[in-house]
Scaffold this motif. Sequence first.
Motif, PDB file in Angstrom:
ATOM      1  N   TYR A   7      33.832  45.809  41.196  1.00 27.52           N
ATOM      2  CA  TYR A   7      34.025  44.995  42.400  1.00 27.52           C
ATOM      3  C   TYR A   7      33.408  45.710  43.601  1.00 27.52           C
ATOM      4  N   TYR A   8      32.648  44.959  44.394  1.00 23.82           N
ATOM      5  CA  TYR A   8      31.947  45.517  45.542  1.00 23.82           C
ATOM      6  C   TYR A   8      32.101  44.587  46.744  1.00 23.82           C
ATOM      7  N   ASP A   9      31.995  45.174  47.918  1.00 24.30           N
ATOM      8  CA  ASP A   9      31.860  44.351  49.117  1.00 24.30           C
ATOM      9  C   ASP A   9      30.467  43.740  49.112  1.00 24.30           C
ATOM     10  N   ARG A  10      29.511  44.521  48.664  1.00 27.95           N
ATOM     11  CA  ARG A  10      28.134  44.058  48.436  1.00 27.95           C
ATOM     12  C   ARG A  10      27.531  45.004  47.405  1.00 27.95           C
ATOM     13  N   ARG A  22      26.476  32.437  46.307  1.00 31.75           N
ATOM     14  CA  ARG A  22      27.806  31.896  46.586  1.00 31.75           C
ATOM     15  C   ARG A  22      27.940  30.421  46.202  1.00 31.75           C
ATOM     16  N   TYR A  69      25.498  40.499  39.700  1.00 30.33           N
ATOM     17  CA  TYR A  69      26.444  40.509  40.818  1.00 30.33           C
ATOM     18  C   TYR A  69      26.752  39.078  41.249  1.00 30.33           C
ATOM     19  N   GLU A  71      28.211  36.843  44.066  1.00 30.63           N
ATOM     20  CA  GLU A  71      28.603  36.776  45.471  1.00 30.63           C
ATOM     21  C   GLU A  71      29.969  36.099  45.592  1.00 30.63           C
ATOM     22  N   SER A 106      29.536  42.468  38.054  1.00 24.02           N
ATOM     23  CA  SER A 106      30.406  42.721  39.191  1.00 24.02           C
ATOM     24  C   SER A 106      30.648  41.450  39.989  1.00 24.02           C
ATOM     25  N   ASN A 108      32.498  40.100  43.928  1.00 26.01           N
ATOM     26  CA  ASN A 108      32.916  40.479  45.263  1.00 26.01           C
ATOM     27  C   ASN A 108      34.385  40.885  45.207  1.00 26.01           C
ATOM     28  N   LYS A 109      34.743  41.895  45.961  1.00 28.45           N
ATOM     29  CA  LYS A 109      36.133  42.377  45.967  1.00 28.45           C
ATOM     30  C   LYS A 109      37.137  41.278  46.301  1.00 28.45           C
ATOM     31  N   THR A 110      36.713  40.315  47.096  1.00 29.91           N
ATOM     32  CA  THR A 110      37.635  39.240  47.484  1.00 29.91           C
ATOM     33  C   THR A 110      38.051  38.376  46.291  1.00 29.91           C
ATOM     34  N   GLN A 112      38.587  39.693  43.134  1.00 34.19           N
ATOM     35  CA  GLN A 112      39.124  40.559  42.088  1.00 34.19           C
ATOM     36  C   GLN A 112      40.409  40.016  41.470  1.00 34.19           C
TER      37      GLN A 112
END
Length: 120
Positions: A7-10, A22, A69, A71, A106, A108-110, A112
């Motif tokens: 998980y990443y912010d970006r 997205r 990844y 978004e 991965s 986005n952390k939002t 998770q």
Amino acid sequence: MTSLFKYYDRPEPSRMAVHLPRLIGSKQQLFQVYYEYLLLPGYFGFNWDALYDVLTDLQWIKLQSVMIYHEAIPQISDEDEALYMRLLDDSLRFWRARDERRLLISFNKTDQQKVEQYLS
């Protein structure tokens, strides 16, 4: 079951091969994005089985590591979303058992909590 997702912010751009945008609003659009971004073979069937097959093959890609990844979680039905998460998890576990290549997936952390909910 422990999740293998990251998980990443970006994402880290140097490691990214596929950046799923997205605004994916259907599973057909999701399949199309994979087809274009991973340069999938012409025989790709645009269905869940075909996506699993290519994610556990990846022979046409020269890189040792492939990162996907998200978004955001694709806006598909709940049933398809659950299937997609299990498919991605199974693909990660497939490659973890082998030394040939590294698949990284991965979100986005939002997202998770929602992603992890599908795998519990």
